[in-house]
Each structure stands twice: as C-alpha cells, then as structure tokens.
Motif scaffolding. Structure first.
Motif, short mmCIF file in Angstrom:
data_model
loop_
_atom_site.label_atom_id
_atom_site.label_comp_id
_atom_site.label_asym_id
_atom_site.label_seq_id
_atom_site.Cartn_x
_atom_site.Cartn_y
_atom_site.Cartn_z
N VAL A 178 38.83 19.28 -2.28
CA VAL A 178 38.49 20.37 -1.37
C VAL A 178 39.76 21.12 -0.99
CG1 VAL A 178 37.45 20.98 0.84
CG2 VAL A 178 36.52 19.07 -0.50
N ALA A 179 39.72 22.42 -1.09
CA ALA A 179 40.91 23.22 -0.78
C ALA A 179 41.20 23.19 0.71
CB ALA A 179 40.69 24.66 -1.24
N GLU A 180 42.45 22.91 1.06
CA GLU A 180 43.01 23.03 2.40
C GLU A 180 42.53 21.97 3.40
OE1 GLU A 180 42.55 26.97 3.90
OE2 GLU A 180 43.51 27.91 2.16
N LEU A 181 41.29 21.54 3.31
CA LEU A 181 40.77 20.62 4.31
C LEU A 181 41.56 19.31 4.37
CD1 LEU A 181 38.67 19.99 6.51
CD2 LEU A 181 37.19 19.09 4.69
N PRO A 182 41.86 18.64 3.26
CA PRO A 182 42.65 17.40 3.36
C PRO A 182 43.99 17.61 4.04
CG PRO A 182 41.64 17.57 1.19
CD PRO A 182 41.43 18.89 1.87
N GLU A 183 44.68 18.71 3.71
CA GLU A 183 45.95 18.97 4.35
C GLU A 183 45.78 19.13 5.86
OE1 GLU A 183 46.43 20.85 0.19
OE2 GLU A 183 44.81 20.32 1.57
N THR A 184 44.71 19.83 6.26
CA THR A 184 44.46 20.05 7.68
C THR A 184 44.23 18.73 8.41
OG1 THR A 184 43.52 22.24 7.26
CG2 THR A 184 42.94 21.18 9.35
N LEU A 185 43.47 17.85 7.80
CA LEU A 185 43.09 16.61 8.45
C LEU A 185 44.17 15.53 8.35
CD1 LEU A 185 39.35 16.32 7.35
CD2 LEU A 185 40.26 17.17 9.53
N LEU A 186 44.98 15.57 7.30
CA LEU A 186 45.90 14.47 7.03
C LEU A 186 47.33 14.72 7.48
CD1 LEU A 186 44.72 13.45 3.44
CD2 LEU A 186 44.06 12.44 5.63
N THR A 187 47.74 15.97 7.60
CA THR A 187 49.11 16.24 8.02
C THR A 187 49.35 15.67 9.42
OG1 THR A 187 49.22 18.25 6.67
CG2 THR A 187 50.81 18.04 8.48
N GLY A 188 50.36 14.83 9.51
CA GLY A 188 50.65 14.14 10.75
C GLY A 188 49.90 12.83 10.91
N ARG A 189 48.96 12.58 10.00
CA ARG A 189 48.17 11.34 10.04
C ARG A 189 48.29 10.58 8.72
NH1 ARG A 189 45.22 15.54 12.14
NH2 ARG A 189 44.63 15.37 14.35
N GLU A 190 49.37 10.83 8.00
CA GLU A 190 49.54 10.20 6.68
C GLU A 190 49.53 8.69 6.78
OE1 GLU A 190 51.53 14.26 6.55
OE2 GLU A 190 51.56 12.52 7.92
N ARG A 191 50.12 8.13 7.83
CA ARG A 191 50.18 6.68 7.91
C ARG A 191 48.79 6.08 8.06
NH1 ARG A 191 50.48 1.82 10.11
NH2 ARG A 191 52.32 0.53 9.62
N GLU A 192 47.95 6.68 8.87
CA GLU A 192 46.58 6.16 9.05
C GLU A 192 45.82 6.20 7.73
OE1 GLU A 192 48.04 7.41 13.04
OE2 GLU A 192 48.10 8.26 11.02
N TYR A 193 46.04 7.26 6.97
CA TYR A 193 45.33 7.40 5.69
C TYR A 193 45.81 6.36 4.69
CZ TYR A 193 42.76 10.06 2.12
OH TYR A 193 41.87 10.47 1.15
N VAL A 194 47.12 6.23 4.54
CA VAL A 194 47.69 5.24 3.62
C VAL A 194 47.30 3.83 4.04
CG1 VAL A 194 49.87 4.22 2.85
CG2 VAL A 194 49.59 6.70 2.86
N ASP A 195 47.31 3.58 5.33
CA ASP A 195 46.94 2.26 5.86
C ASP A 195 45.53 1.89 5.41
OD1 ASP A 195 47.54 0.06 8.06
OD2 ASP A 195 45.51 0.79 8.46
N TRP A 196 44.61 2.85 5.48
CA TRP A 196 43.22 2.56 5.06
C TRP A 196 43.19 2.17 3.59
CZ3 TRP A 196 39.89 4.19 1.31
CH2 TRP A 196 38.58 3.72 1.43
N PHE A 197 43.84 2.93 2.73
CA PHE A 197 43.82 2.65 1.29
C PHE A 197 44.37 1.26 0.99
CE2 PHE A 197 43.00 7.10 0.63
CZ PHE A 197 42.32 7.13 -0.58
N LEU A 198 45.51 0.94 1.56
CA LEU A 198 46.18 -0.30 1.22
C LEU A 198 45.45 -1.52 1.76
CD1 LEU A 198 49.92 0.73 1.68
CD2 LEU A 198 48.55 0.72 -0.40
N LYS A 199 44.72 -1.35 2.84
CA LYS A 199 43.98 -2.48 3.40
C LYS A 199 42.55 -2.59 2.85
CE LYS A 199 46.66 -2.84 7.67
NZ LYS A 199 46.66 -2.72 9.15
N ALA A 200 41.90 -1.46 2.65
CA ALA A 200 40.51 -1.49 2.19
C ALA A 200 40.39 -1.90 0.73
CB ALA A 200 39.85 -0.13 2.40
N LYS A 201 41.40 -1.59 -0.07
CA LYS A 201 41.29 -1.80 -1.51
C LYS A 201 42.01 -3.06 -2.00
CE LYS A 201 40.51 3.04 -2.73
NZ LYS A 201 39.43 2.89 -3.73
N THR A 202 42.48 -3.87 -1.07
CA THR A 202 43.03 -5.18 -1.44
C THR A 202 42.03 -6.26 -1.08
OG1 THR A 202 44.18 -5.19 0.69
CG2 THR A 202 45.46 -4.58 -1.24
#
Length: 314
Positions: A178-202
């Motif tokens: 999706v254009a622009e929406l991920p950047e809007t939602l994730l900028t400044g929240r990169e750690r929360e996003y990465v945290d979900w991936f690394l914990k949910a997929k292990t």
C-alpha cells in the motif's frame, strides 16, 4: 585482480551510517565495496583457501542474522555475509528493488571481493534475491541453499489467506504494498513492528533479546531503511515477471538445498522449488520457526556443511 584494485574496491572506514552501531564478530572483518554504483557492506572471515559461502538475510534483519552460524561455517569455509541494498550498513538507493536488479548489485560486490565462484545461502527476502541471482549467474554458483521463503512468481502465492491461523504469516505482503500508509503508521514505531515479527515468527518468543531487536529496528529506522525494506515488496511483481522470463530459458541446474523448519512458513522448501530446479534436496530443521539461523544455528551449520562438499570445488 591486483592488490591495488582490491584496495580501491574495499574501504574499511567508509561506513555510510556512523550513527548506526556496527557490531563486530570475532575473526571477521567489515568491508564496503563498490557494487555497480552503490556501496554494499560485507563481513568476511574464515578460511581464505576454502570454498566461499555467501550469506544473504531477509526482512527485518541484517547480516547480523547469521552471527551464530558464521563461526561454525568459518571453520571450513571462507564466509561472506552481505547486507543487501537497504539493509544494515549498505546504501539505500532510490530506484528499483526487484530481485534481478538487487542480484546484479550483489554479484558486483562479489566481483569486487574477488570471489569467482561460491555457494549461496539465503533466507526470506535474501532467498528471493538468491533465486534470481542463480537464474542470472548460474555459472558462478556451486549450489544455493534457500531457507523458508516463498519466491515471487515461483512459489509465493498471489493471494493472502484469510484464515487467521495462516494469515498472520503473510498478511504483511499486502500491507507493505500500500502506498504511503505503512510509512505513516510505522515511522517512529519501527521497534514495535520489528518486535512483533521477531517474536511472532519464532517458535520460542524469547529467541531475540532486547539488544537484537533494537539493532534491527535501528537499521530500518536509519536514513531510508523503511523505504528500502518496503520497496522489495512493492517491486515483487517485477521480480516475478523477470523470474518467469528467465525460467522460460530453462530451469536451475545447480544443486539447490531447500531448508524448512518444523514451525516455519514453507513446510517443504525443496518440494516448492522442485518444479524449477533439476537437483533439489531437502533439509528439515526441528524446533524452529521462521528465523532458522537464530533459532537453531548448530543444526543450520550441520545442514549447510553436509550440502557444501569441499571436494567438489577442489
């Protein structure tokens, strides 16, 4: 390649992101090499006279994803882990991130590092790039190992499942497009996003400690990292088109090892790749989720060592 050329192609002091901590690994050296107009970060160590093993990581990681595997491989092989464009301490160019374009940069980096032939090992988006690289430069490869990844246009499904029991594994493919929406939602929240991936997929959510999560999040948050990470997904259609075009000229003939895990995304990597590879074999890593090298590094080293027979490359 002459020593002078090698010196001009390598620079140990040209870290383009001095504000991003650079982790050291005992026995390994950092390089930044020219790769067809951009600089890629490579970490090299091991036996210089042994077969060369090249490692590519995926989202949301960097070369550091291989930190537990590299020492074991280095006992027998020359080991080079490369940050893809947009990852870690590599440049984050504007422009194409389809896997054939990215593969050209990786091959250029290996030329700069004086690597004539090699074994290629790759996970997640790194496996996307590795598959395309093998289609483009099969003559340079002794073999390729692909870890838990669907390949655009080959094994990656065209639709996202709506079953909640499966959708959590692949929902982000559509979100990242999706254009622009991920950047809007994730900028400044990169750690929360990465945290979900690394914990949910292990398989075990405590596989990654806070420092590791901080490292990967900081790499994505630094100077175009988020844009570049999303670009791989946004250019996946072009990756698929170019994969189809290349496969129209013939399947892979180099040995392919499909590495799956007991709780990963792709139950049988070898079976999924088999229709497009003439020599595909399977390895199953128990007690692991998607991030196999982090979760079961010793088993990963064993599977790769069994695949890479030094006598085959002299």
């Amino acid at each position: 390649m002459t020593d002078d050329t090698m010196t001009s192609n390598r620079s140990r002091d040209r870290n383009p992101f001095p504000g991003l901590p650079l982790h050291d690994l005992a026995g390994f050296t950092h390089h930044w090499v020219d790769a067809a107009g951009i600089r890629l970060h490579a970490v090299e160590g091991g036996r210089s006279a042994g077969p060369t093993v090249v490692l590519l990581a995926g989202f949301p990681q960097t070369w550091w994803a291989w930190r537990k595997v590299m020492p074991g491989l280095a006992e027998r092989f020359r080991v080079i882990a490369i940050d893809l464009p947009g990852q870690g301490h590599s440049d984050r160019p504007h422009g194409a991130y389809d896997t054939h374009t990215v593969a050209s940069h990786v091959q250029a980096a290996l030329d700069a590092l004086d690597v004539p032939t090699y074994w290629l090992v790759a996970h997640d988006i790194g496996a996307w790039v590795a598959f395309s690289l093998a289609l483009m430069h099969e003559e340079r490869l002794h073999g390729v190992a692909l870890l838990d990844a669907g390949i655009p246009g080959v094994t990656l499904p065209d639709s996202i499942p709506t079953d909640p029991e499966r959708a959590w594994k692949t929902w982000h493919f559509a979100f990242h497009l999706v254009a622009e929406l991920p950047e809007t939602l994730l900028t400044g929240r990169e750690r929360e996003y990465v945290d979900w991936f690394l914990k949910a997929k292990t398989l075990l959510p405590d596989t990654f400690d806070d420092a590791e999560i901080d490292h990967y999040a900081a790499a994505i948050a630094t100077e175009g990292g988020l844009r570049a990470s999303l670009a791989y997904y946004r250019d996946a259609t072009e990756s698929a088109r170019r994969n189809h075009e290349a496969l129209g000229r013939g399947n892979l003939t180099v040995p392919v090892l499909g590495i799956s895990s007991s709780h990963g995304s792709i139950p049988d990597m070898a079976a999924s790749i088999g229709p497009w590879a003439e020599n595909a074999t399977r390895a199953l890593i128990p007690q692991a989720g998607h991030f196999i090298p982090d979760e079961q590094p010793e088993a990963t080293v064993d599977a790769l060592t069994a695949f890479i027979d030094p006598e085959r490359v002299g």
